[in-house]
Write an enzyme that holds these catalytic residues in place. Sequence first.
Site, PDB file in Angstrom:
ATOM      1  N   THR A  57     -14.196  39.284 -23.548  1.00  0.00           N
ATOM      2  CA  THR A  57     -14.479  40.650 -23.138  1.00  0.00           C
ATOM      3  C   THR A  57     -15.183  40.733 -21.794  1.00  0.00           C
ATOM      4  OG1 THR A  57     -14.847  40.986 -25.474  1.00  0.00           O
ATOM      5  CG2 THR A  57     -15.324  42.819 -24.039  1.00  0.00           C
ATOM      6  N   THR A 117     -16.956  36.604 -27.644  1.00  0.00           N
ATOM      7  CA  THR A 117     -18.093  36.476 -28.564  1.00  0.00           C
ATOM      8  C   THR A 117     -17.683  36.044 -29.968  1.00  0.00           C
ATOM      9  OG1 THR A 117     -17.952  38.843 -29.035  1.00  0.00           O
ATOM     10  CG2 THR A 117     -19.513  38.148 -27.344  1.00  0.00           C
ATOM     11  N   ASP A 118     -16.423  36.255 -30.324  1.00  0.00           N
ATOM     12  CA  ASP A 118     -16.027  35.987 -31.710  1.00  0.00           C
ATOM     13  C   ASP A 118     -16.316  34.549 -32.151  1.00  0.00           C
ATOM     14  OD1 ASP A 118     -15.183  38.549 -31.973  1.00  0.00           O
ATOM     15  OD2 ASP A 118     -13.169  38.045 -32.710  1.00  0.00           O
ATOM     16  N   LYS A 178     -23.164  35.024 -34.751  1.00  0.00           N
ATOM     17  CA  LYS A 178     -22.837  36.432 -34.485  1.00  0.00           C
ATOM     18  C   LYS A 178     -22.986  37.177 -35.796  1.00  0.00           C
ATOM     19  CE  LYS A 178     -19.310  39.450 -32.445  1.00  0.00           C
ATOM     20  NZ  LYS A 178     -17.963  39.547 -31.850  1.00  0.00           N
TER      21      LYS A 178
END
Lengths: 624, 415
Positions: free
Chosen positions: B88, B164-165, B241
């Site tokens: 992202t 970020t996943d 996360k």
Amino acid sequence: MSERDHDYEDAGLVAGLEIHQQLDTATKLFCDCPTELREPEESSRRFTRYLHPTRSELGELDDAALEESRVDREFEYLAYDTTCLVEEDEEPPHRLDEEAMETTLEIAQLLDARPVDQANVMRKLVVDGSNTSGFQRSTLIATDGEIETEEGSVRIEDLLLEEESAKRVEETEEGVRYSLDRLGIPLVEIGTSPDIRSPAQAREAAERIGMLLRSTGKVKRGLGTIRQDVNVSIAEGARVEIKGVQSLDDIDDIVRTEVGRQLELVAIRDELAARNAAVDQPEDVTEVFAGTDSGVIGGALSSGGSVMGVRLRGFDGLVGREIAPNRRLGTELSDHAKRHGAGGIFHTDELPAYGVTEGEVADLREAVDAEPEDAVAIVADSGETARTAIGAVADRARAAVAGVPEETRGANEDGTTRYLRPLPGAARMYPETDVPPVKPDRSEVETPELLTEKVGRYEREYDLDRGLAEQVAYGRRMPVFERAVGEGVDPTLAATTLESTVTELRRDGVAIENVSEEQFAGALALARDDDLPTGNVGDLLSALADAPELTAREAVEREDLGGASEDEVREAVREVVERNEEQVHEEGMGAFSGLMGEAMGALGGQADGEAVSAALREEIQKRS
Amino acid sequence: MNPGDRVRADRGDRTYEGVVLPSSTDAHLVVKLDGGYNVGIDREAASVDVLAEGVHDIGEARDAEGERSAVEFDDELPTIALISTGGTIASTVDYRTGAVTARFDAEDVLRAVPDLAGRANYRGRVVANILSENMEVPIWQELASAVSEEIEAGADGVVIMHGTDTMQFSASALSFMLETPVPIVFTGSQRSADRPSSDNVMNAVCAVEAAKADCAEVLVCMHATGSDDRCALHRGTRVRKNHTSRRAAFETVGSGPLGTIDYDTEEAVFHRDHQRRNESELALSPALADDVDLLKFTPGMDPALLDAMAGKSGVVIEGTGLGHVHTDLIPRIEELVDDGTTVVMTSQCLDGRVCDRVYDTGRDLLDAGVIEAGDTLPGTAKVKLMWALANADDPAEAMETSLSGELRRRSTPWA
């Protein structure tokens, strides 16, 4: 000057409207939070953010956004127990609210506009912090509509469904504080074509659109829920956008005054041309005021500031010329100085005054080599502010030589306007990729009854007089009225309660806006069922205003407003009849109307008329 | 008619004029009107004329694989390697699908985040251009080599831009594969870079500041709160996360982050013990066993899932509570172990240590040959086992030892 009507055809007036109206939906446009406004003190959390300019989908950077973002402003947001992560820009938007879409399609129908085949939610770049995301989500729903006015039809260019911005609470040291309660409330924007040719037509068109919007019964009411912008230009003038006209009643005044202002500016332009007018470079004239008695100038100088002046060649007498009620060309110059942080300007058309002496004026003129036909404007402030402000003043004076500048102006309460900022460039828009396109479904859309039609029906079917019918139909409690009448409440009782009674209570200081639709309907239903004497309806509403948590029935019980019981009525009537036994004996039923009044009086309005009259009839019969 | 053409579409009694966008579908022609709004027009019901071709160049994404970018050099400033893997933080709008995809190279990120200028000399490098859910083992190895090369070439710190996943997995992988004398900082963004509110600017700025700081570990640098005030620096093997969308989605499990970077003052503050610069020599051990799986046990789990693990060199089980599975599964696990599979136990509680000596089930699991991973996070344990099987003399012993701060001997969540 606004009193004078101009020849608008001759002036070449062209005007258009942009009307923003909040919708009264259960939830916000892109999340499931209620559309409820809150007080800043009720906020339960706060956070801070910065916004950064981004490239548009076509790879362009927005100059205005870039300009804005250079000022490193920190935005603080107030959040509530009625807001969620979507308003905080911490969760992607949910799907477009269906209720808002339905209402918008209803409005499209009323505007005779054609919905698009597929609505694409867009992001309109806004980096002043009023949207946590840095953009406002806006969707084109319909185009090509039309409304009628007496002076001809006005085309509707577009109907947009957008999210309302966050409310500005105040400026902080670092930037601006915003409140998230308002962010995301659905908002429709209706833009007309520039088809309007007179102030009266502008007002009529705005009124017509307002009436159509309210006919849906699904728009919010009250201060700030509708905002009107007017675009005005005349043949020799320029396009001016006037923002934030709060009241419909002001629209014709605003247009009239703006036409007058532009005509005056054109006249000034011609005069300046005849005088070969020009604007010099600003220069420092601090020395002229070294020993000044002027509070404003002295104050600026004593805190280390300076006085900047600019010679306006050929402007003598014109800076002080009125172009709108109580507004001169000098006021326009002053607006520009204020936008750049200064308190305002002084100019030679108004001096000597404000503590500036005749001698100082003469020295000032000499300092900038001004001839008698020239004017001089000055700004006194801290060095940097004085310099940028006088530059803005000089620029605006140069624009006066050219004529009417294009600009965005703000509506003042007195029907005049003030300079706000340059006209915005084309809005920067790119697709809102988090929300899939929506196909407007017209099959479920009903055409609501217009308020004008409602008035006729109330007169005809409910026997209300025209004044009351209009009050109810155009009033904000129209939906309660329709509901109550639908539930069998007497229309006259419902109408007088919702209009006259409410007005009286408000006048008496009752916070009637606290009474919910549910409570109103409950109160009227109790009256319908004789569980509440009509004379007590006002007291009940007054009690409910202080007790939003109670139902109407609970409030009747708590306040003991249910009126006299059947036994109490019987007892009171019997007493009246006995006291007047002789009359009853002589006149029989002839005594009825006299005694009825006495009995009602004895019950102090606590009993229902029908119950009293039935009991009275019975008692008289027994004795005659 | 092509994307970028200016067209007029007649549809019933309306006419739309604008530029055709690539987000058009078979059913709808999507046109950007002059006012900026996009509308979808029913293709079948409309007749369309092209007014002008190619008014806007909406070009395809540049192929940025392996591209190196040159930036002006300032002797006074440290050198930071910026490595992009996609995600992202380096993403933009895809016209075809209308969705957000990664398509910036490292230099684009510099251009997109002007705030990075003047903080360091940058060496840009693109290792991959993927959404992080598409991360694969060979890319970890490529990434580790790239980082190693950059450090060898004199980088004073490395910033890795990553979706970020799966950032926590990549951070773990690099933690085990590399011994580093300089900071290696992962960062990304939870809100796409194409919005003014994106967290990418602050995250990238703070990541560069972290890469200049005195902490030679693999770190994850992301928003500490919902405000743009500071970033938290999490140890790569302890981070997770824990939220789908919030800026402050990343948390250090079982303790607080190692430190923070203040966005305003740019100051790095460390609250916990960490490895300093140049305490370690650069070393790269990129081998990984690629047949290791993470299996989450829940009530009703099909025992066949365990059968499917047969023949693998390693399995990490995410058990319940202190580290348990259904008693009936224990014999199958024992068979796995006997067949040579290393079976490691972690807990789906995430916080806390597995302890298989408390209940019978646990004792039976230990008897079956299951290795306890202490308080190692399940995802970290999987990556560690992949590494240990390929690099350690005794993988079982390695799983019970802290190699890169992933396993703590003392449980002190308040510290």
